[in-house]
Scaffold this motif. Sequence first.
Motif, PDB file in Angstrom:
ATOM      1  N   ALA A  82       4.265  10.125   7.058  1.00  0.00           N
ATOM      2  CA  ALA A  82       4.851   9.115   6.191  1.00  0.00           C
ATOM      3  C   ALA A  82       3.802   8.357   5.417  1.00  0.00           C
ATOM      4  CB  ALA A  82       5.683   8.146   7.027  1.00  0.00           C
ATOM      5  N   ASN A  83       2.675   8.065   6.047  1.00  0.00           N
ATOM      6  CA  ASN A  83       1.696   7.223   5.373  1.00  0.00           C
ATOM      7  C   ASN A  83       0.902   7.981   4.322  1.00  0.00           C
ATOM      8  OD1 ASN A  83       2.472   5.039   6.689  1.00  0.00           O
ATOM      9  ND2 ASN A  83       0.744   4.928   8.119  1.00  0.00           N
TER      10      ASN A  83
ATOM     11  N   VAL B  45      11.231 -11.691  13.214  1.00  0.00           N
ATOM     12  CA  VAL B  45      10.965 -12.384  14.472  1.00  0.00           C
ATOM     13  C   VAL B  45      10.553 -13.822  14.201  1.00  0.00           C
ATOM     14  CG1 VAL B  45       9.400 -12.477  16.438  1.00  0.00           C
ATOM     15  CG2 VAL B  45      10.429 -10.316  15.762  1.00  0.00           C
TER      16      VAL B  45
ATOM     17  N   ALA C  77       9.995   4.000  15.140  1.00  0.00           N
ATOM     18  CA  ALA C  77      10.071   3.953  13.683  1.00  0.00           C
ATOM     19  C   ALA C  77       8.790   3.402  13.092  1.00  0.00           C
ATOM     20  CB  ALA C  77      11.263   3.109  13.258  1.00  0.00           C
ATOM     21  N   ILE C  78       8.147   2.480  13.811  1.00  0.00           N
ATOM     22  CA  ILE C  78       6.928   1.906  13.235  1.00  0.00           C
ATOM     23  C   ILE C  78       5.711   2.758  13.559  1.00  0.00           C
ATOM     24  CG2 ILE C  78       5.469  -0.147  13.164  1.00  0.00           C
ATOM     25  CD1 ILE C  78       7.880  -1.802  13.719  1.00  0.00           C
TER      26      ILE C  78
ATOM     27  N   ASN D  44       0.796  -1.216   0.000  1.00  0.00           N
ATOM     28  CA  ASN D  44       0.000   0.000   0.000  1.00  0.00           C
ATOM     29  C   ASN D  44       0.833   1.273   0.000  1.00  0.00           C
ATOM     30  OD1 ASN D  44       1.052  -0.196   2.486  1.00  0.00           O
ATOM     31  ND2 ASN D  44      -0.890  -0.330   3.593  1.00  0.00           N
ATOM     32  N   GLY D  45       2.149   1.149  -0.149  1.00  0.00           N
ATOM     33  CA  GLY D  45       2.966   2.344  -0.226  1.00  0.00           C
ATOM     34  C   GLY D  45       3.239   2.980   1.128  1.00  0.00           C
ATOM     35  N   LYS D  46       2.706   2.384   2.181  1.00  0.00           N
ATOM     36  CA  LYS D  46       2.933   2.988   3.499  1.00  0.00           C
ATOM     37  C   LYS D  46       4.164   2.342   4.110  1.00  0.00           C
ATOM     38  CE  LYS D  46      -1.960   3.854   4.256  1.00  0.00           C
ATOM     39  NZ  LYS D  46      -1.934   4.887   3.222  1.00  0.00           N
ATOM     40  N   ILE D  47       5.163   3.194   4.290  1.00  0.00           N
ATOM     41  CA  ILE D  47       6.500   2.645   4.555  1.00  0.00           C
ATOM     42  C   ILE D  47       6.565   1.976   5.922  1.00  0.00           C
ATOM     43  CG2 ILE D  47       7.457   4.759   5.538  1.00  0.00           C
ATOM     44  CD1 ILE D  47       9.832   4.037   3.550  1.00  0.00           C
ATOM     45  N   GLN D  48       5.814   2.487   6.847  1.00  0.00           N
ATOM     46  CA  GLN D  48       5.887   1.897   8.184  1.00  0.00           C
ATOM     47  C   GLN D  48       5.219   0.538   8.228  1.00  0.00           C
ATOM     48  OE1 GLN D  48       4.283   5.468   9.900  1.00  0.00           O
ATOM     49  NE2 GLN D  48       6.092   5.622  11.188  1.00  0.00           N
TER      50      GLN D  48
ATOM     51  N   ILE E 157       2.512   9.891   2.212  1.00  0.00           N
ATOM     52  CA  ILE E 157       3.423   9.932   1.059  1.00  0.00           C
ATOM     53  C   ILE E 157       3.533   8.506   0.564  1.00  0.00           C
ATOM     54  CG2 ILE E 157       5.669  10.716   0.271  1.00  0.00           C
ATOM     55  CD1 ILE E 157       5.876  12.281   2.870  1.00  0.00           C
ATOM     56  N   ASP E 158       2.522   8.026  -0.150  1.00  0.00           N
ATOM     57  CA  ASP E 158       2.527   6.601  -0.497  1.00  0.00           C
ATOM     58  C   ASP E 158       2.501   6.365  -1.986  1.00  0.00           C
ATOM     59  OD1 ASP E 158       0.057   7.487  -0.931  1.00  0.00           O
ATOM     60  OD2 ASP E 158      -0.993   6.011   0.308  1.00  0.00           O
ATOM     61  N   SER E 159       2.672   7.394  -2.771  1.00  0.00           N
ATOM     62  CA  SER E 159       2.760   7.124  -4.205  1.00  0.00           C
ATOM     63  C   SER E 159       4.066   7.708  -4.716  1.00  0.00           C
ATOM     64  CB  SER E 159       1.578   7.730  -4.942  1.00  0.00           C
ATOM     65  OG  SER E 159       1.561   9.110  -4.724  1.00  0.00           O
TER      66      SER E 159
ATOM     67  N   VAL F 263       9.796  -6.522  10.434  1.00  0.00           N
ATOM     68  CA  VAL F 263      10.152  -6.910  11.808  1.00  0.00           C
ATOM     69  C   VAL F 263       9.448  -8.209  12.179  1.00  0.00           C
ATOM     70  CG1 VAL F 263       9.997  -6.246  14.220  1.00  0.00           C
ATOM     71  CG2 VAL F 263      10.669  -4.570  12.503  1.00  0.00           C
ATOM     72  N   VAL F 264       8.139  -8.271  11.839  1.00  0.00           N
ATOM     73  CA  VAL F 264       7.385  -9.485  12.165  1.00  0.00           C
ATOM     74  C   VAL F 264       8.036 -10.695  11.519  1.00  0.00           C
ATOM     75  CG1 VAL F 264       5.217 -10.689  11.801  1.00  0.00           C
ATOM     76  CG2 VAL F 264       5.218  -8.321  12.584  1.00  0.00           C
TER      77      VAL F 264
ATOM     78  N   MET G 186       7.797  -1.705   7.223  1.00  0.00           N
ATOM     79  CA  MET G 186       8.780  -1.893   8.280  1.00  0.00           C
ATOM     80  C   MET G 186       8.258  -2.857   9.338  1.00  0.00           C
ATOM     81  SD  MET G 186      10.659   1.027  10.497  1.00  0.00           S
ATOM     82  CE  MET G 186      10.415   2.281   9.290  1.00  0.00           C
ATOM     83  N   GLY G 187       7.028  -2.656   9.711  1.00  0.00           N
ATOM     84  CA  GLY G 187       6.415  -3.544  10.694  1.00  0.00           C
ATOM     85  C   GLY G 187       6.397  -4.978  10.205  1.00  0.00           C
TER      86      GLY G 187
ATOM     87  N   ILE H  55       4.968  -6.414  19.424  1.00  0.00           N
ATOM     88  CA  ILE H  55       6.116  -6.887  18.634  1.00  0.00           C
ATOM     89  C   ILE H  55       7.418  -6.492  19.299  1.00  0.00           C
ATOM     90  CG2 ILE H  55       7.354  -6.612  16.464  1.00  0.00           C
ATOM     91  CD1 ILE H  55       4.674  -6.168  15.121  1.00  0.00           C
TER      92      ILE H  55
ATOM     93  N   LEU I  43      12.487 -17.146  15.280  1.00  0.00           N
ATOM     94  CA  LEU I  43      11.851 -18.184  16.084  1.00  0.00           C
ATOM     95  C   LEU I  43      12.020 -19.545  15.440  1.00  0.00           C
ATOM     96  CD1 LEU I  43       8.520 -16.693  17.401  1.00  0.00           C
ATOM     97  CD2 LEU I  43      10.582 -17.309  18.654  1.00  0.00           C
TER      98      LEU I  43
ATOM     99  N   TYR J 211      13.956 -22.508  17.297  1.00  0.00           N
ATOM    100  CA  TYR J 211      13.263 -23.686  17.826  1.00  0.00           C
ATOM    101  C   TYR J 211      13.403 -24.924  16.989  1.00  0.00           C
ATOM    102  CZ  TYR J 211      11.375 -20.952  21.567  1.00  0.00           C
ATOM    103  OH  TYR J 211      11.269 -20.200  22.676  1.00  0.00           O
TER     104      TYR J 211
END
Lengths: 730, 407, 104, 173
Positions: free
Chosen positions: C96-97, A717, C22-23, A702-706, C99-101, A713-714, A709-710, D98, A721, A725
């Motif tokens: 930030a969200n 993790v 950051a997130i 969706n173009g949303k950088i965070q 600026i998505d294109s 990270v997931v 990032m999330g 998280i 794991l 394990y």
Amino acid sequence: MSQLFSLNSLVWLLPLPPLLGFALITLFINRSKRSSHRAALAGAGLSFLASMIVFIKAVTTHALAENPFGSAINWLPTGQTWLKIGVMIDPLTAVMLFFVAWTVLMIFIYSVGYHNFGQPVGAHDQPGLPPHGAEVKEHGKTHHVLSIEPLYSRFFALISLFAFAMYLLVVSDNLLTLYIGWEIMGLCSYLLIGFWYGKESARKAAIKAFITTRIGDVFMLLGLAALYSLTGTLSFKEILSNPQVLGLLSTSLSPVFGLSWAGLIGLLLFIGTIGKSAQFPLHVWLPDAMEGPTPVSAMIHAATMVSAGVYLVIRFFPLISAGWLPGDPLNPTMTIMAVIGAFTALFAATIAMTQNDIKRVLAYSTISQLGYMIAALGIGAYTAAVFHLVTHAFFKALLFLGSGSVIHGMEHGVLHTNEHIDPQDMRNMGGLRHKMPRTFWTYLAGALALSGFPLITAGFWSKDEILSGAFNSSNMIVFITLAAAALLTAFYSARQLSMVFLGEPRTEAAKHASETKPVMTSPLIILAFFAITLGWAGIPHEFPLLGKLSPAWFQEFIGQMLQTEQVSEGHSLIPLITSLMVSLGGLALGWLVYKGIRSAQQLDPMEKAFGFVFRIFQKKYGFDEMYEFLFIRPAHWLAEKLSYQIIDLTLIDGTLHGIALLGVKIGKLLRFGFDLPVVNGIGDSVSSGTKGAGGLLRKMQNGKIQHYMGLAVVFIVVITLIVVYFLHAF
Amino acid sequence: MNFLYDPIPFIINWLNSLMLSWGWPVDVVQVVMFVLGALLICVGAMLFTTLLIWAERKIGGRFQDRLGPNRVGPWGIFQTIADMLKIFTKEYITPAGVDKIPFNLAPVLAVAAVLSIWAVIPFSETFSGVNINIALLYIIAIGGLGEMAIILAGFGSNNKYALLGAFRAVAQLISYEVPMVIVLLIPVMFTGSMGLNDIVQAQKIPFIVLAPVACLIFFISSIAENGRAPFDLIEADSELVAGFNIEYSGLKFGMFFVADFLHAFTSAIIFTTIFLGGWQGPGVATHPILGGFYLLAKTLIVYFAMLAIRFTLPRFRIDQMMALNWKILTPLSLVTLLVTAVVDKSIPRELMAVRIGALLVANILIWLVADRLFTVYSRRHTRLVVSGPRPLARPDLKSSKEERASL
Amino acid sequence: MIPLWWYLILSAAIFCIGLFGAITRKNSIGILISIELMLNAANINLLAFWRYLYAQQGDLRGQVFVIIIFVVAASEAAVGLAMIISAYRRKQTVIANEIDSMKG
Amino acid sequence: MTPMQILFLITGVVILFSAVMAVSARKMIHSALWFVLALLGVAVVFAMLEASFFAVVQVLIYVGAIAILIIFGVMLTRRALEDNGKHINRATITTTVIVIFVFAGLIYSLRLWVPLLATTTPLSSDHLDVGSLGLAFTDPRQFSLPFEITSVLLLAALIGAIYIAYERKDEKK
């Protein structure tokens, strides 16, 4: 540094300026006519200077033939050995360079004037056709004047390329680069004969010349290949100066005609010469080549390219005459050469006698004179042949350029009077000596040299030498034939002089002809100088009175080339008297017969007297028609019937159509049996699956950088794991 | 007599041994000593500043052909004290809408940043706050804190003019830090150390002789860093109302004021330390206390030069100031660094005279070339000023020049 | 003395705070700040490891890494802020969200 | 509890608190100021690790350059600051989970690691020399290549930043 500017590298660089000129004109400056001829002249001039330096160095070198200078480099790897190319200057090359440089430069200069540089552009001129002339308004009156050639730059580009090829041929030390130059010249000849490609006759002549010489070239290539496969080298020095090789070649028997290998190779190379130098029976192209511009005729078809054929034979004379000593009976190859040369000399002279086109006369004359040289070589008169080659180059170039000047003057008259006549037809001329004095005097010098006018012309000395050679080697048939040809030569020279320059003008155009510009006449004067004086370099020792004055320099210089101690032809009075008689007699006879022509429509006096024979001569013995009937028509028929209708249409097309039909059938089968159900089915399901998956995954992108990032990270993790394990990494 | 020759370390040692003898742990003693030293230096610096402010006003008055402070005490020497009292007693105005934390933090940070520099300055061979081996880097780093203070003040004030002033100030400070840092590499290169004491000790011949061009660049940049005339666009009293500190009053303004003066003096000390040989002088080997006086004397001379510049030169335009930095000082400093490095490395240390001569010649050459280039450049970029004939108050009189000529 | 793991825990905590920021931060400058925090956490780790495990041997690799990270952080801040300002100039936002294109 | 340990704990608390504030302050400028404080704390940590050079460089680069840049950036984009929407986005709770997971994972993975409990003695002065670091950076057998690459990176970032932020005349509205 000294290496860079040494004579050796000068020889390497010698052919290149015209090639540069060609490239320059073709690629960059062809828009500007002035820069084009400047580039071409600069190229020719540089090569000329280099040639003169090399020539002077060569002349002053002692025993040049044993130690020719030049060098060779490896060029193409051929298995374990290398195909070497290189340059070499020996006496023969030196004299070739001398006349090639002079004639080429003169013709370049002459071309500037011949193509009417400085004249206006004609309103109706089209590329590919000779200029029709332009109208100039001056003082309220309209003049017709000559107009500039539309393809001016192309002309200079092509003759530059030609000059490069000729220099390359002359300086090369091996048959391969010689052959390359040879073929480039063939190409240039083709392009320049067809220079005015708007004329159908020019196109046909170009194709004829190309095909005809190609026949000779194929044989020459065979000879070349044979030579290479037998000796493993194409270098002149390694073949011709190596008695071992020559001995081997001359003693081993070839599979053809019972000739030795030397004889066979010589014969094959000689056939190349027949094509290039227009010897019987491949002579038919040269007269037609007169369709090209006159400088082309002068350069290619008189002075240089046709000389290249003779040069080849001269160069390979040691091979051809291997095992032969002066005084021995001729070996088969030499016999063939002598016969063909002598026959061509006489045969072409008879035709030349009857032609009315000023350039055609000269064309047949050229064939005849080349026949002379071949005949001279055939009987072993080596130096005489070389001598005649040089003198002929000068006076024939002079004659051609002179004829061009005459044509130019006539064209001027034609434009002035608006008379519709052929400016090249000698019957339309007459009395031009008053109108064009410079052209007349130089032409006179050339014509006298051609006919061998005694003492003061170069032609006399060289021709006399050949006749003495023929006489002294007791080949009386050759001697008589050549003497007859010389008589005819003098006769048609006188005929031409009378018809063109003497008498009274027979047409209005001739009355208004005018002298051409200095840029055209000054080359004539220079060439006339050589046409007269050059013979004095080779006056034989035994010649009465004069022989004591002159040291027969030329014969000694060229004579180094032969291993045998043959300096000049033995001399006796009979050939001398014969040559005097034939030249003076022929000239007088010609003048007497043709001085009385008064009008252009008048029947030729000879035709009146000889009728049928004359007409045969005039029809050139019907060779063109014979070739047409014997070769061209059958070839056409074969091509039409056999190649096109039977093989092409029925066999090949049938097969192809069958294959095509089969292909269509198989294709249909595959399409409905396999492609649509199986391949498309899989493809469709994959694509719809991808689409569905994409629809699901799209929400992540969706173009949303965070968001990314999330997710990253997931995933880190989760992967950690898994690693911890399941793989027990920690 | 030892005490008189080198009193400060003597006192320090004495205090140290005293506290240890009381049975305090070493760490605690050290902390106490640090606190004491810091207090000493801060108080000393502050007091000195009051004197400086008076001196500056007095000298400024002389420069401008007036008397300067002359009422409070002899020669007006207590004028600053009076001003301080006035400032202490003034009301602290905190405008509505300010961002409290930055607003109040800024003046403290401004003074602290300047005072922190004093921690590393070697006052004599034996006495300096902390002798760390990266003192030069520390000074530059602390400069960043000063900038932070200005930004905080400008932002916290919630005032357009203050913010604008802060922007200008920080732009200027950051820009002039570039050539300054570059030329500071030259003494580091000569010495092979970033410790200030090492640098001073290496200056048997002051570096101003070895690197005059670098010295000049550093001098100009440090004036610009102080934000003094001709680089006083930050405050530009006549243009910007007062710059970033417009909303401050009372002691908070006083702190900025003090920081300003202190910063100028600190720059002079640093300049002296790096280029003029710091405490070096005749007799310091045996009498280290002399070094402190040498340092003070040299510093005062430099400070006086700064004052002279401040009171004589007009202010730059902002574009001129930026052009001076980016188009002249920065390239010049880079070239100087390069040339000095090459010349210095190509001549062995043993040939002292040759080395000095070569460096001098190189510097003079650089200067001549640069001067030539910049003259050409500035001629090409001179703005055309269109103006008519100057109006005369009394057109019936000729201009004074012609008058003089006629006399 | 302080044991190594104190530093490591501190650095891990700073790192996690940075990660969180950051997130979750909306403002892209806030994201930048958080990333710088994470880099600082890494620096603490590197220096701590260098100090405890390598310094005695005169091994300088930890310090070299730290310096490179300084440079990377500075570059990142410069370029990142330039991009944020450039984006702000065009879109009038630093969220930030939003600026998505890629276009515009 | 030695004084150093106390100092460390105080510093750590300051750092953590200001870091938390830096990532959660509503006003961006406050966030930046907390960030500066956190950085100063980190500088103190560096100093405690006897890397005084890095402590000073930390102040110089982070406080003197990066923080000022960030504050500049904040000020230049002030209009966006004035909208009073949420300053953190919807994923806060998820992210918290998280992050706690990551932190726990880090602690867990550190748990059994042997050198974790390492302590050390004060360094001798020659180990503290900046000069040896400088020499290491210019020695082709050691780190001159990374050093050069880093400087190229810095140059590239410099040029890139100028290019990106440069206001082109034709784009002005």
